[in-house]
Enzyme design. Structure first.
Site, short mmCIF file in Angstrom:
data_model
loop_
_atom_site.label_atom_id
_atom_site.label_comp_id
_atom_site.label_asym_id
_atom_site.label_seq_id
_atom_site.Cartn_x
_atom_site.Cartn_y
_atom_site.Cartn_z
N TYR A 57 3.89 1.40 -49.91
CA TYR A 57 3.07 0.20 -49.87
C TYR A 57 2.49 -0.10 -51.25
CZ TYR A 57 3.33 1.13 -44.83
OH TYR A 57 3.77 1.39 -43.55
N LEU A 205 0.11 -5.97 -33.53
CA LEU A 205 -0.17 -7.40 -33.37
C LEU A 205 1.09 -8.24 -33.57
CD1 LEU A 205 -3.42 -7.45 -35.59
CD2 LEU A 205 -3.18 -6.82 -33.17
N ILE A 244 -2.21 1.23 -34.94
CA ILE A 244 -2.74 1.10 -36.31
C ILE A 244 -2.66 -0.34 -36.80
CG2 ILE A 244 -2.46 3.49 -37.11
CD1 ILE A 244 0.37 2.65 -38.16
N LYS A 246 -3.40 -3.70 -38.84
CA LYS A 246 -3.85 -3.89 -40.23
C LYS A 246 -4.63 -5.19 -40.36
CE LYS A 246 -3.11 -6.15 -44.31
NZ LYS A 246 -2.98 -7.62 -44.51
N ARG A 252 -12.79 -8.96 -39.32
CA ARG A 252 -11.72 -8.65 -38.36
C ARG A 252 -11.60 -7.14 -38.14
NH1 ARG A 252 -6.73 -12.53 -40.37
NH2 ARG A 252 -7.59 -14.50 -39.65
N ASN A 256 -11.47 -5.85 -34.52
CA ASN A 256 -10.26 -5.18 -34.02
C ASN A 256 -10.56 -3.80 -33.44
OD1 ASN A 256 -8.98 -7.43 -35.03
ND2 ASN A 256 -7.74 -6.35 -36.56
#
Ligand code: NDP
Length: 288
Positions: A57, A205, A244, A246, A252, A256
């Protein structure tokens, strides 16, 4: 198995939080760094106890964001990072892991995953993981994007390495799982339920695409939470799969985290099954 404290027990006996923060696409643009760090800290402040990252990442940039967010609070976090398949040879992995630890600013990660199956023989990868575990640089290891055939090859590699301690076996398989991608319910989920490798759902999501689905919006409205909470809670509903999601947004991140407390009732689940049917035959493992 998830217990009342929101953790799942892993084969080696460690307890992994069933909810954590993803970090893909963090660390890519310096202008967003403060907000990304703030989002992870907001999650920790809300009691979230796991962060997932990877050397891939932003080519280490996301691990640096995580390092900044957890500075001074390492003990609060179950830390997961991943090694590139091309770094999964014995010597390459020692270098890659120590570079990750350096960026994260920690002495050890809780789990170190092979990001996806690659070309290097898994016997060598397992030996490399076990060497790192013996040094204390990783507390356990696992895989990601492994389908049932890959798991079979992995099991042979573990046997070749004569690993007898359950702490030295694969602790988790992190795979694509969300309402729009339910293929693992055909094979990996039933296998995990009978003592196979525990699962962690990535992209719960649907990378944001699920959040405007009418069936999810309707349940969110009735439960007085956001669609992201419904979508994430759904992946965690058995108590045996971790999720998990993001977000780089501190508000948020707090919202979440409510997924940990939402129990979907049988009516909710039936409506979601109608809108997003479970698999009725084997499907190739979805990947991103
Ligand atoms: P997610 O399913 O977590 O979706 C993330 C997207 O949803 C972002 O665009 C985010 O935008 C948006 N979002 C988050 N919360 C909300 C909200 N409350 N309202 C509206 N939009 C929201 O996708 P990811 O692919 O990021 O998956 C999660 C994590 O899983 C990754 O970050 C990574 O750690 C891991 N992963 C692992 C893979 C693997 O191969 N092992 C592959 C893919 C992911 P914003 O940030 O702007 O809020």
């Amino acid at each position: 198995m998830m217990s009342g404290d929101g953790t799942i027990s892993l084969p080696g006996g460690a307890r992994m939080p069933s909810y954590g923060c993803g970090t893909w696409q963090m660390g890519e643009d310096a202008r967003h760094h403060p907000r990304e760090v703030a989002a992870l800290r907001a999650a920790l402040d809300a009691g979230v106890r796991m962060i997932d990252t990877a050397e891939m990442y932003a080519e280490g940039g996301a691990e640096k964001i995580v390092g900044e967010a957890i500075a001074g609070r390492r003990e609060d976090v179950f830390l997961v990072s991943k090694v590139y398949p091309h770094n999964a040879g014995f010597d390459e992995m020692q270098r890659a892991a120590h570079a990750s630890l350096e960026r994260l600013g920690v002495d050890a990660v809780d789990l170190y995953l092979l990001h996806w199956p690659g070309q290097i023989p898994l016997e060598e990868t397992v030996a490399a993981f076990e060497h790192l575990r013996a040094q204390g640089a990783i507390r356990g290891w696992g895989v990601s994007n492994f389908d049932p055939d890959d798991i079979e090859v992995l099991n042979e590699a573990v046997a070749v390495n004569r690993v007898s301690d359950p702490k030295g076996s694969c602790q988790v398989n992190q795979v694509l799982y969300h309402l729009g991608a339910r293929g693992i319910e055909w094979d990996l989920v039933p296998a995990a339920d009978v003592g196979g490798i525990p699962l962690m759902a990535y992209s719960p999501l649907g990378q944001g695409a699920l959040l405007t689905a009418p069936a999810i919006e309707a349940i969110a409205e009735r439960q007085d939470v956001s669609p992201a909470v419904v979508a994430t809670a759904w992946t965690m509903r058995s108590g045996r799969i971790a999720a998990i999601p993001k977000t780089a947004d501190p508000e948020r991140a707090k919202e979440n985290a409510k997924a940990r407390d939402l129990t979907l009732d049988p009516d909710d689940l039936a409506q979601l099954d109608a809108a997003f049917p479970p698999p009725d035959c084997p499907e190739p493992l979805g990947v991103i």
